[in-house]
Each structure stands twice: as C-alpha cells, then as structure tokens.
Motif scaffolding. Structure first.
Motif, PDB file in Angstrom:
ATOM      1  N   PRO A   4       0.802  -1.129  -0.126  1.00 15.34           N
ATOM      2  CA  PRO A   4       0.035   0.024  -0.200  1.00 15.34           C
ATOM      3  C   PRO A   4       1.054   1.480  -0.154  1.00 15.34           C
ATOM      4  N   LEU A   5       0.410   2.425  -0.590  1.00 17.68           N
ATOM      5  CA  LEU A   5       1.138   3.608  -0.824  1.00 17.68           C
ATOM      6  C   LEU A   5       0.898   4.450   0.732  1.00 17.68           C
ATOM      7  N   LEU A   6       2.334   5.121   1.018  1.00 19.63           N
ATOM      8  CA  LEU A   6       2.189   5.776   2.145  1.00 19.63           C
ATOM      9  C   LEU A   6       1.429   7.004   1.650  1.00 19.63           C
ATOM     10  N   THR A   7       0.436   7.533   2.669  1.00 17.44           N
ATOM     11  CA  THR A   7      -0.077   8.850   2.356  1.00 17.44           C
ATOM     12  C   THR A   7      -0.098   9.984   3.390  1.00 17.44           C
ATOM     13  N   ALA A   8      -0.349  11.139   3.158  1.00 15.07           N
ATOM     14  CA  ALA A   8      -0.276  12.277   4.223  1.00 15.07           C
ATOM     15  C   ALA A   8      -1.106  11.926   5.503  1.00 15.07           C
ATOM     16  N   GLY A   9      -2.226  11.031   5.508  1.00 12.09           N
ATOM     17  CA  GLY A   9      -2.844  10.634   6.516  1.00 12.09           C
ATOM     18  C   GLY A   9      -2.190   9.757   7.516  1.00 12.09           C
ATOM     19  N   HIS A  10      -1.196   9.031   6.985  1.00 17.69           N
ATOM     20  CA  HIS A  10      -0.398   8.107   7.907  1.00 17.69           C
ATOM     21  C   HIS A  10       0.481   9.221   8.635  1.00 17.69           C
ATOM     22  N   LEU A  11       0.994  10.214   8.285  1.00 16.61           N
ATOM     23  CA  LEU A  11       1.750  11.071   8.964  1.00 16.61           C
ATOM     24  C   LEU A  11       1.195  12.292   9.772  1.00 16.61           C
ATOM     25  N   GLN A  12       0.042  12.090   9.979  1.00 24.34           N
ATOM     26  CA  GLN A  12      -0.667  13.257  10.699  1.00 24.34           C
ATOM     27  C   GLN A  12      -0.364  13.231  12.159  1.00 24.34           C
TER      28      GLN A  12
END
Length: 242
Positions: A4-12
């Motif tokens: 799966p792709l890393l997204t900005a949501g994972h880094l909140q």
C-alpha cells in the motif's frame, strides 16, 4: 509483492525523530509507534530485488518465531511521493504547491517499538549491575545458538524489557541461519559488539570479563575456543574499529 502507498494521512501529528540530507529517516506516531524510512543506498544493488525494508520485516518475524523479543511490524508502505518525507513535514496546503518528485525503491515500515530501556541507557544511568552483564553474555550465546548474526550488535541495540528479558532493535542488518553460528562468525559478532569505543571505556574491563565468562559457560565452548575468544576480546577492546 505490492505494498500500500504511504499517504499524508499516515503522517498526521507525527514527530520527526531522525533525518539526514536525503530527508526524514524516522518518525514517531501519536500512539507511540514508529515509521522507519528505507531508501535505496546504491543505484546498482540487490536491494532493488530484496530491499532493506523487506529484510527488516522478515527479521522481525523470524526473531519472533525464535522467541527473541524485538519490534512488532504493523505494516510496510511504498513511498512514491517525495513531498511526504521532506523536512520539515509539509502541511497539506504546502504540499499542493510543491512539485512532486517520484521515488522508487523507497519504503516506510510502521512498527511498534520494543518496550524497555537499552543497555546503553542503563550504562549511562549507572544501572547496569553484574547480574545483568551475566544475563547479556548468556543472551548473546542464545542468539548464536539460534543462528542469529546481528551485525549491529552493541549496547544501544539491546533492550531490557519490563519483563526482565533482553531483546533486539534496529534489526535490518543481520543474518539468521538455520544452524548455530560457526566459531569464526561468533568472533565477528563480538567484534561488532566492541566496535564503539565510546561504549568500551564506561562499560569497564571487569564487565567485559564477566560477559565473556558468562558467554563461554552458556555456549559451552571448548577450552581452546574459550582461550581464543578471550585473546580476541583483548585485541578488540584495545583496537576498536570506530
């Protein structure tokens, strides 16, 4: 294998723990978990086929199967947007104004840390009693008996858990064989253990002697092997590579 792709949501609300000129290396997530970034070090490398992130995850699973305490893998993400790992972390608004740089062979591993304190931390706090040093010697013998050659073996990567067990962190650089380590490989493992000169002096000669004696007893070395290990340790401590 597709990740799966890393997204900005994972880094909140993540906090940057470590970075280098290429960008962010380690992030701490709000729940206490970590996100560790693995980039391709060399253009021509076997890591293009079997990368460091994959090894990191595989080693965690193998250590768990061997009964060695370590980190717990939550997920592995492919990273295709360089903006996500820029320093400082960009807000969503700022990210939309920045051109995206495509990445390849970059992954981020989400893992739960091994609870406890490293032996380096305990040493700095002067809380490394002789019984723990003996436990360390026996633990290294256990690793070697189980075929674990940990190239990053040093006090900063060994954790004393709240349950009183010793475990490993920063586990990307290791080999796990289906047999006990040969004696020559065991010597190289002790070379890794002593390579950081700044740790050698405060640890003290008496502790190194205690550790080696405990290891020899637990590993059931022959008298010839025991003598060889003691001589090698004297050399390693006098001439650390770092």
């Amino acid at each position: 294998m597709t990740y799966p792709l890393l997204t900005a949501g994972h880094l909140q609300h993540a906090r940057v723990i470590e970075r280098d000129p290429r960008g962010i290396k380690v992030l701490q997530l709000p729940d206490g978990d970590y996100l560790k970034v693995f980039r391709l070090r060399h253009r021509y490398s076997l890591a293009r086929i079997y990368g460091y992130a994959q090894r990191f995850c595989s080693h965690a699973g193998k250590l768990a199967a061997l009964g060695v305490p370590s980190i717990h893998i939550r997920a592995c993400y492919a990273v295709q947007d360089a903006r996500l790992l820029a320093y400082p972390l960009l807000t969503d608004a700022a990210a939309t104004e920045t051109a995206s740089a495509p990445l390849s062979h970059t992954f981020a591993v989400h893992y739960a840390p091994l609870p406890g304190e490293t032996l380096k931390q305990l040493l700095d706090q002067q809380q490394l009693p002789p019984e723990l040093v003996r436990q360390l010697g026996a633990f290294i013998a256990e690793l070697h008996a189980k075929g674990v050659h940990f190239r990053s073996l040093h006090l900063g990567n060994i954790v004393l858990t709240p349950a009183g067990e010793l475990g490993l962190i920063d586990i990307a650089d290791m080999k796990i064989y289906p047999w006990s380590l040969w004696f020559g490989t065991r010597l190289r493992s002790f070379r890794h253990l002593t390579r950081y000169a700044r740790m050698n002096i405060p640890f003290g000669q008496s502790n190194w002697t205690l550790l080696v004696d405990s290891y020899i007893e637990q590993a059931a070395l022959t008298s010839c092997q025991a003598s060889c290990l003691k001589k090698k340790m004297q050399h390693y401590l006098l001439h650390p590579p770092h």
